[in-house]
Write a protein that holds these residues in place. Structure first.
Motif, PDB file in Angstrom:
ATOM      1  N   UNK A 118      60.772  12.367  40.382  1.00 39.25           N
ATOM      2  CA  UNK A 118      61.152  11.017  39.956  1.00 39.25           C
ATOM      3  C   UNK A 118      60.026  10.398  39.122  1.00 39.25           C
ATOM      4  N   UNK A 119      58.782  10.643  39.500  1.00 41.62           N
ATOM      5  CA  UNK A 119      57.647  10.199  38.680  1.00 41.62           C
ATOM      6  C   UNK A 119      57.764  10.780  37.273  1.00 41.62           C
ATOM      7  N   UNK A 120      58.089  12.057  37.185  1.00 39.86           N
ATOM      8  CA  UNK A 120      58.246  12.714  35.880  1.00 39.86           C
ATOM      9  C   UNK A 120      59.385  12.071  35.084  1.00 39.86           C
ATOM     10  N   UNK A 121      60.494  11.779  35.756  1.00 35.00           N
ATOM     11  CA  UNK A 121      61.624  11.123  35.084  1.00 35.00           C
ATOM     12  C   UNK A 121      61.221   9.730  34.600  1.00 35.00           C
ATOM     13  N   UNK A 122      60.458   9.019  35.416  1.00 34.35           N
ATOM     14  CA  UNK A 122      59.968   7.693  35.053  1.00 34.35           C
ATOM     15  C   UNK A 122      59.134   7.760  33.774  1.00 34.35           C
ATOM     16  N   UNK A 123      58.276   8.749  33.680  1.00 35.64           N
ATOM     17  CA  UNK A 123      57.417   8.918  32.509  1.00 35.64           C
ATOM     18  C   UNK A 123      58.237   9.278  31.271  1.00 35.64           C
ATOM     19  N   UNK A 124      59.178  10.223  31.409  1.00 40.81           N
ATOM     20  CA  UNK A 124      60.011  10.580  30.252  1.00 40.81           C
ATOM     21  C   UNK A 124      60.800   9.377  29.751  1.00 40.81           C
ATOM     22  N   UNK A 125      61.378   8.610  30.666  1.00 36.32           N
ATOM     23  CA  UNK A 125      62.175   7.453  30.267  1.00 36.32           C
ATOM     24  C   UNK A 125      61.306   6.397  29.590  1.00 36.32           C
ATOM     25  N   UNK A 126      60.159   6.093  30.172  1.00 28.75           N
ATOM     26  CA  UNK A 126      59.301   5.030  29.615  1.00 28.75           C
ATOM     27  C   UNK A 126      58.715   5.427  28.270  1.00 28.75           C
ATOM     28  N   UNK A 127      58.204   6.632  28.160  1.00 24.28           N
ATOM     29  CA  UNK A 127      57.605   7.053  26.886  1.00 24.28           C
ATOM     30  C   UNK A 127      58.677   7.115  25.791  1.00 24.28           C
ATOM     31  N   UNK A 128      59.844   7.646  26.118  1.00 26.69           N
ATOM     32  CA  UNK A 128      60.933   7.703  25.139  1.00 26.69           C
ATOM     33  C   UNK A 128      61.284   6.296  24.658  1.00 26.69           C
ATOM     34  N   UNK A 129      61.425   5.364  25.599  1.00 23.16           N
ATOM     35  CA  UNK A 129      61.791   3.995  25.242  1.00 23.16           C
ATOM     36  C   UNK A 129      60.676   3.324  24.445  1.00 23.16           C
ATOM     37  N   UNK A 130      59.433   3.467  24.903  1.00 23.19           N
ATOM     38  CA  UNK A 130      58.315   2.832  24.200  1.00 23.19           C
ATOM     39  C   UNK A 130      58.182   3.350  22.772  1.00 23.19           C
ATOM     40  N   UNK A 131      58.331   4.633  22.585  1.00 26.25           N
ATOM     41  CA  UNK A 131      58.262   5.204  21.228  1.00 26.25           C
ATOM     42  C   UNK A 131      59.356   4.622  20.344  1.00 26.25           C
ATOM     43  N   UNK A 132      60.542   4.476  20.903  1.00 24.04           N
ATOM     44  CA  UNK A 132      61.667   3.910  20.144  1.00 24.04           C
ATOM     45  C   UNK A 132      61.384   2.457  19.770  1.00 24.04           C
ATOM     46  N   UNK A 133      60.804   1.700  20.692  1.00 24.15           N
ATOM     47  CA  UNK A 133      60.497   0.296  20.406  1.00 24.15           C
ATOM     48  C   UNK A 133      59.440   0.178  19.308  1.00 24.15           C
ATOM     49  N   UNK A 134      58.490   1.089  19.270  1.00 24.56           N
ATOM     50  CA  UNK A 134      57.500   1.096  18.190  1.00 24.56           C
ATOM     51  C   UNK A 134      58.200   1.360  16.855  1.00 24.56           C
ATOM     52  N   UNK A 135      59.170   2.283  16.846  1.00 21.43           N
ATOM     53  CA  UNK A 135      59.945   2.534  15.620  1.00 21.43           C
ATOM     54  C   UNK A 135      60.739   1.293  15.214  1.00 21.43           C
ATOM     55  N   UNK A 136      61.351   0.619  16.183  1.00 21.20           N
ATOM     56  CA  UNK A 136      62.109  -0.606  15.880  1.00 21.20           C
ATOM     57  C   UNK A 136      61.198  -1.691  15.321  1.00 21.20           C
ATOM     58  N   UNK A 137      59.929  -1.704  15.733  1.00 24.06           N
ATOM     59  CA  UNK A 137      59.005  -2.726  15.230  1.00 24.06           C
ATOM     60  C   UNK A 137      58.773  -2.585  13.728  1.00 24.06           C
ATOM     61  N   UNK A 138      58.959  -1.377  13.194  1.00 26.08           N
ATOM     62  CA  UNK A 138      58.817  -1.170  11.753  1.00 26.08           C
ATOM     63  C   UNK A 138      60.000  -1.769  11.005  1.00 26.08           C
ATOM     64  N   UNK A 139      61.173  -1.737  11.620  1.00 22.14           N
ATOM     65  CA  UNK A 139      62.377  -2.300  11.008  1.00 22.14           C
ATOM     66  C   UNK A 139      62.450  -3.817  11.208  1.00 22.14           C
ATOM     67  N   UNK A 140      61.929  -4.281  12.341  1.00 26.12           N
ATOM     68  CA  UNK A 140      61.967  -5.706  12.679  1.00 26.12           C
ATOM     69  C   UNK A 140      60.555  -6.193  13.041  1.00 26.12           C
ATOM     70  N   UNK A 141      59.633  -6.205  12.058  1.00 25.29           N
ATOM     71  CA  UNK A 141      58.232  -6.513  12.368  1.00 25.29           C
ATOM     72  C   UNK A 141      58.011  -7.935  12.902  1.00 25.29           C
ATOM     73  N   UNK A 142      58.906  -8.832  12.594  1.00 19.06           N
ATOM     74  CA  UNK A 142      58.728 -10.229  12.997  1.00 19.06           C
ATOM     75  C   UNK A 142      58.814 -10.446  14.510  1.00 19.06           C
ATOM     76  N   UNK A 143      59.277  -9.444  15.264  1.00 18.06           N
ATOM     77  CA  UNK A 143      59.431  -9.611  16.714  1.00 18.06           C
ATOM     78  C   UNK A 143      58.273  -9.029  17.536  1.00 18.06           C
TER      79      UNK A 143
END
Length: 184
Positions: A118-143
């Motif tokens: 479950x710790x491993x699943x937690x890490x995969x989910x969080x890193x995947x989401x965080x990486x995606x949010x960094x990508x979204x910040x390039x499209x929506x830098x104002x947020x």
């Protein structure tokens, strides 16, 4: 004996971005696994690669629009079922206090701390989401998504007040500080 598949999610509470869920069966033990929230970003990134190399895993993501249309619980149920279908014939444990009525699934509070899968699943989910949010910040830098990852921080709420909601914001999530008072 069935292998243990740990399941966890990241992004249940933010006002922007996806809900990401992961299921993991570890093929080898990995040192230093823990709840992703208790690890530094650098440590999570390092462990992410080790988990990918040493596991059977499946990651599911639900965009803000899907969360708005179906609701967070329906997305969690759908993600749990998809993981269980994609990684069949395992013993499944989900971090939290409900199985959402899904048979063959057990839940455990703090499983993301106590159960390596479950710790491993937690890490995969969080890193995947965080990486995606960094990508979204390039499209929506104002947020400032790269900083707060879509959670309702003061800076994020201020950005919403100034710029309005983006297509990646969860419109079904109410932000009290932005609600207009009702006048009678």
């Amino acid at each position: 004996m069935k292998q243990l598949c740990g399941i966890d999610e990241a992004g249940r509470g933010p006002v922007a971005g996806p809900l990401v869920m992961a299921g993991v069966i570890l093929k080898d033990s990995i040192d230093e696994l823990n709840d992703s929230k208790k690890l530094t970003e650098k440590k999570r990134e390092k462990l992410y690669d080790l988990i990918i190399e040493n596991s059977i895993y499946h990651i599911v993501s639900f965009e803000a629009e899907t969360i708005d249309n179906l609701g967070i619980s329906a997305c969690l149920i759908s993600g749990l079922k998809e993981i269980m279908q994609t990684i069949p014939d395992a013993e499944y444990i989900f971090d939290g206090n409900t199985t959402f009525g899904i048979s063959g699934l057990r839940c455990q509070v703090k499983a993301d701390v106590d159960v390596p899968e479950v710790s491993a699943a937690s890490i995969l989910a969080k890193v995947t989401r965080d990486r995606y949010m960094v990508e979204l910040s390039k499209k929506y830098p104002q947020y400032g998504f790269e900083k707060h990852k879509g959670y309702g921080t003061k800076a994020h709420i201020d950005a919403i007040a100034k710029n309005g909601l983006s297509p990646v914001h969860r419109k079904s999530f109410k932000i009290k500080s932005l609600e207009q008072p009702t006048l009678f």
